[in-house]
Design a protein around this motif. Sequence first.
Motif, short mmCIF file in Angstrom:
data_model
loop_
_atom_site.label_atom_id
_atom_site.label_comp_id
_atom_site.label_asym_id
_atom_site.label_seq_id
_atom_site.Cartn_x
_atom_site.Cartn_y
_atom_site.Cartn_z
N ALA A 270 14.69 -45.83 34.78
CA ALA A 270 14.88 -47.03 35.60
C ALA A 270 15.78 -48.03 34.90
O ALA A 270 16.66 -48.65 35.51
N GLU A 271 15.59 -48.20 33.57
CA GLU A 271 16.44 -49.13 32.83
C GLU A 271 17.90 -48.66 32.83
O GLU A 271 18.82 -49.47 32.98
N MET A 272 18.11 -47.34 32.67
CA MET A 272 19.48 -46.83 32.74
C MET A 272 20.09 -47.09 34.11
O MET A 272 21.26 -47.46 34.24
N GLY A 273 19.27 -46.88 35.17
CA GLY A 273 19.77 -47.18 36.52
C GLY A 273 20.15 -48.64 36.68
O GLY A 273 21.17 -48.98 37.29
N PHE A 274 19.32 -49.53 36.11
CA PHE A 274 19.62 -50.96 36.20
C PHE A 274 20.92 -51.29 35.47
O PHE A 274 21.75 -52.09 35.94
N ARG A 275 21.11 -50.66 34.29
CA ARG A 275 22.35 -50.94 33.55
C ARG A 275 23.57 -50.44 34.32
O ARG A 275 24.62 -51.12 34.35
N SER A 276 23.45 -49.27 34.94
CA SER A 276 24.59 -48.78 35.72
C SER A 276 24.89 -49.68 36.90
O SER A 276 26.05 -49.95 37.22
N VAL A 277 23.83 -50.17 37.56
CA VAL A 277 24.05 -51.09 38.68
C VAL A 277 24.71 -52.37 38.20
O VAL A 277 25.61 -52.93 38.84
N GLN A 278 24.28 -52.85 37.01
CA GLN A 278 24.88 -54.07 36.47
C GLN A 278 26.37 -53.86 36.16
O GLN A 278 27.20 -54.73 36.45
N GLU A 279 26.70 -52.69 35.56
CA GLU A 279 28.11 -52.43 35.27
C GLU A 279 28.93 -52.34 36.56
O GLU A 279 30.06 -52.85 36.63
N GLU A 280 28.35 -51.72 37.59
CA GLU A 280 29.06 -51.63 38.87
C GLU A 280 29.29 -53.02 39.46
O GLU A 280 30.35 -53.31 40.02
N ILE A 281 28.28 -53.89 39.31
CA ILE A 281 28.44 -55.27 39.83
C ILE A 281 29.55 -56.00 39.07
O ILE A 281 30.35 -56.73 39.66
N GLU A 282 29.62 -55.79 37.76
CA GLU A 282 30.67 -56.43 36.98
C GLU A 282 32.05 -55.93 37.41
O GLU A 282 33.00 -56.71 37.51
N ARG A 283 32.16 -54.61 37.67
CA ARG A 283 33.45 -54.09 38.14
C ARG A 283 33.82 -54.67 39.50
O ARG A 283 34.97 -55.03 39.75
N VAL A 284 32.83 -54.79 40.37
CA VAL A 284 33.10 -55.37 41.69
C VAL A 284 33.53 -56.83 41.55
O VAL A 284 34.44 -57.29 42.24
N GLN A 285 32.89 -57.55 40.62
CA GLN A 285 33.29 -58.94 40.40
C GLN A 285 34.73 -59.03 39.88
O GLN A 285 35.49 -59.94 40.25
N ALA A 286 35.11 -58.08 39.01
CA ALA A 286 36.48 -58.08 38.50
C ALA A 286 37.47 -57.83 39.65
O ALA A 286 38.50 -58.52 39.77
N ARG A 287 37.14 -56.85 40.54
CA ARG A 287 38.03 -56.62 41.68
C ARG A 287 38.08 -57.83 42.59
O ARG A 287 39.13 -58.18 43.14
N GLU A 288 36.95 -58.48 42.77
CA GLU A 288 36.91 -59.66 43.63
C GLU A 288 37.79 -60.78 43.07
O GLU A 288 38.50 -61.48 43.79
N GLY A 289 37.76 -60.93 41.72
CA GLY A 289 38.61 -61.95 41.11
C GLY A 289 40.09 -61.64 41.31
O GLY A 289 40.89 -62.53 41.62
N ALA A 290 40.45 -60.37 41.15
CA ALA A 290 41.85 -60.00 41.36
C ALA A 290 42.27 -60.22 42.81
O ALA A 290 43.37 -60.69 43.10
N ARG A 291 41.36 -59.89 43.74
CA ARG A 291 41.69 -60.09 45.15
C ARG A 291 41.86 -61.57 45.47
O ARG A 291 42.75 -61.98 46.24
N LEU A 292 41.02 -62.39 44.91
CA LEU A 292 41.14 -63.84 45.15
C LEU A 292 42.47 -64.39 44.61
O LEU A 292 43.10 -65.25 45.23
N LYS A 293 42.88 -63.87 43.44
CA LYS A 293 44.16 -64.33 42.89
C LYS A 293 45.31 -63.95 43.82
O LYS A 293 46.22 -64.76 44.09
N ALA A 294 45.29 -62.70 44.34
CA ALA A 294 46.35 -62.28 45.26
C ALA A 294 46.34 -63.12 46.53
O ALA A 294 47.39 -63.49 47.08
#
Length: 761
Positions: A270-294
């Motif tokens: 479960a902890e590994m699943g939570f960490r993977s979800v957190q990493e996925e959220i961070e990647r989504v946030q990075a894409r969201e930041g790039a989209r906002l800049k564009a």
Amino acid sequence: MTAHDLLSQLRQKGVEVKTSGDDRLVIDAPKGTVTEELRSALSANKAELLRILKAEQAANAKADELPELIPTAPPIARPAPEVGPAAAAKPVPALKAPALMEDEDETIAASTTEEITQLEAELMRLRTEEEGRRAEVEAARLSAENALRIEQEQWRQVEEETARQRAQKERERIEIEAREQAEEEHRRQIAEQELARAEEELKRMRAMEEARRAEVDAQMLAARSAHEAELATLRQAEEEHARHRAAEERHYLETVSRKKAQEDELRRRAEMGFRSVQEEIERVQAREGARLKAAEESRRLAEAAERRRAEEDARRKAEAEAGRRAEEEARLRAEIEAQMRAEAEQRRNAEEEARRQAEEEARRRAEEEAQRIAAEHARRLAEEEAQRRADEEARRQAEEAARLSAEEEVRRHAEAQALLQAEEESRLNAEAEVRQRAELEARIRAEIEAKIRAEEAERQEGEAARRHAEHERILAEEAARTRSRPEFIFETEREIDEAQAGAAQPANVTEIAEWFDVGIENREQVRAVETPPLTLPDDHFGHTQDDSGGEFAPVSVPESNFGPEGSALSSTTLRQLTSDKAAERAAAVTDLARVGGEEAFRRVSAAFDDQSAEVRSAAARAMFELQEDRAAAFTRALREATPERRRKIGSAIASSGLANEAIRNLTGESRDRTYDAFSLLFLMSKAGETQPLMRAIEEHPNLEVRLAVVKLLALSGQPDILPAFRRMAVRGSLPPEVRSAVMEAIYQITSHTPAEAPSML
């Protein structure tokens, strides 16, 4: 990578890079050419790329002007010395200026049109990329939720399997104890039979010659030695059983340790699943930041004056949204970890309590075994002493016994014949009663199953209609919001607007709480329950109309049918109902049962809220006598009552003596009384009053009544009775059949209680 290398790489891939305005990059590229790495490199080297492109544009502009300046220079330079100063006013250069300005305007217009076209293409591409990223994020979220749901289901199945195995072990242990007791009883009977045969053999030997007496003594000594050998064998078997029990306890401890290791493994996953979800959220946030800049860069093309303010607002919103998401994720992780720790602590406590109880039970059994062995030894000594004294007395009375033996034999033969005849009559009566009860139980089960199927079909139709209406309402609301909502270029603006609109709209939640609804988890119990012997008329369910909406209504007439309206309430009765004396109010409530009618029903129902227990008991009696179908009035009163009144109605049923009468009628001869008793006790248990039923299980002399009450409580599915059932299960005073039924009821209620199901959210 330098700006020159990046520009060369883009041009090799067919990407056209231009400048627009002071600090704008215009990129025209085939779909899929510009990756995330290239976007990051473009953002990092934007200033250097702008400088290089401006330098190239300036060089190209100079190269375009040179061919025009060289041919026009000689004609302008030659006529100057011939004509003089007036030649400066010649129209030759003045005529060429308008043509240059028109070309320049056309070039600017063409460039503007081309730039607008490129920007529109870039906007469409950004929208397409945004939709693709949004679909990826949604797919990742659904995958994570599905994995978490599967893991929860696996965890729940593991716990259910553990509980089932534990109950199975407990049943096996109880069955082993019952078999041991039966074997002990069988051995005792064998010993008694052997002693009886030895006594008869001794009596026959006394009438014979003295020489036969010595032979009989030798046979008795041989029988005693064989009995001692059998006792030694039994002691060895008991020791083997003790070793087997110790092995089972050791296996149980090993199972507990394995289960704890499995829980640790599940927690780690479960902890590994939570960490993977957190990493996925961070990647989504990075894409969201790039989209906002564009998005901010595209808006700066439209309004240069408000560009910086829009960028600042968008950045603040993005930071606030990112902070909110981070806080929400941290809170969610903290809640999940706290809940997992609490569940682990509860499981550890439960396992520790089970282990302690098992040790206590083993110690108690060892003490009981030691006491039993000591008692058996003392009994054997007493039997041997009694046998010796009986032998001596028998020798002294041999002559008298020989004279009376003939008369005793004739009397015993007559008694045996009478006993055999009585047993035969009893067996025939018991077989007829068993057949009658089996037919009645089959008929009752068929009627209950037909009613449940009708209720299930009606409930499914109502649920389908409700879901369809809810779906239509949601679609209508979504369409209305879509028509009234402005078109957004980017997803962030739509999310902000929807969040504001959702905050402005009030929540519309409708909570429906049906009282003691017969759900899916109870229907299997209704089908499987083996009710006590009941007797009902053949047409009891002939005119049942199911309009109770899934509630338990064990009646065969409409709820509002109280027969013809009785006479109006007299002024004396009304005055007594409002009297200050509890006895007068109780007498008036009792009179209401004789009056009957809807008004009497409402008055009796209101009497359950009286402060006097005497009045409430009289109300229970009056409700019981109000109409021919005893349970129908209580069913309606309970369904229409508040939770507080329901508890008072259950207490009144117990205090008025109706519960004890119903328990006595469970095994009666009257069909109607037996059915009314079962229905009334079921309603009382659903109202929360179970103390009379618990006393009946512990103290009632009839074993069938005990088993019927246990199965009735199991059918009610009340989690509040689990502690009392667990206390009964560990006691040694209950008969083995009742104890097995209690254990089965504990497992049945535990398996079908939603509140105890494992949950991680």
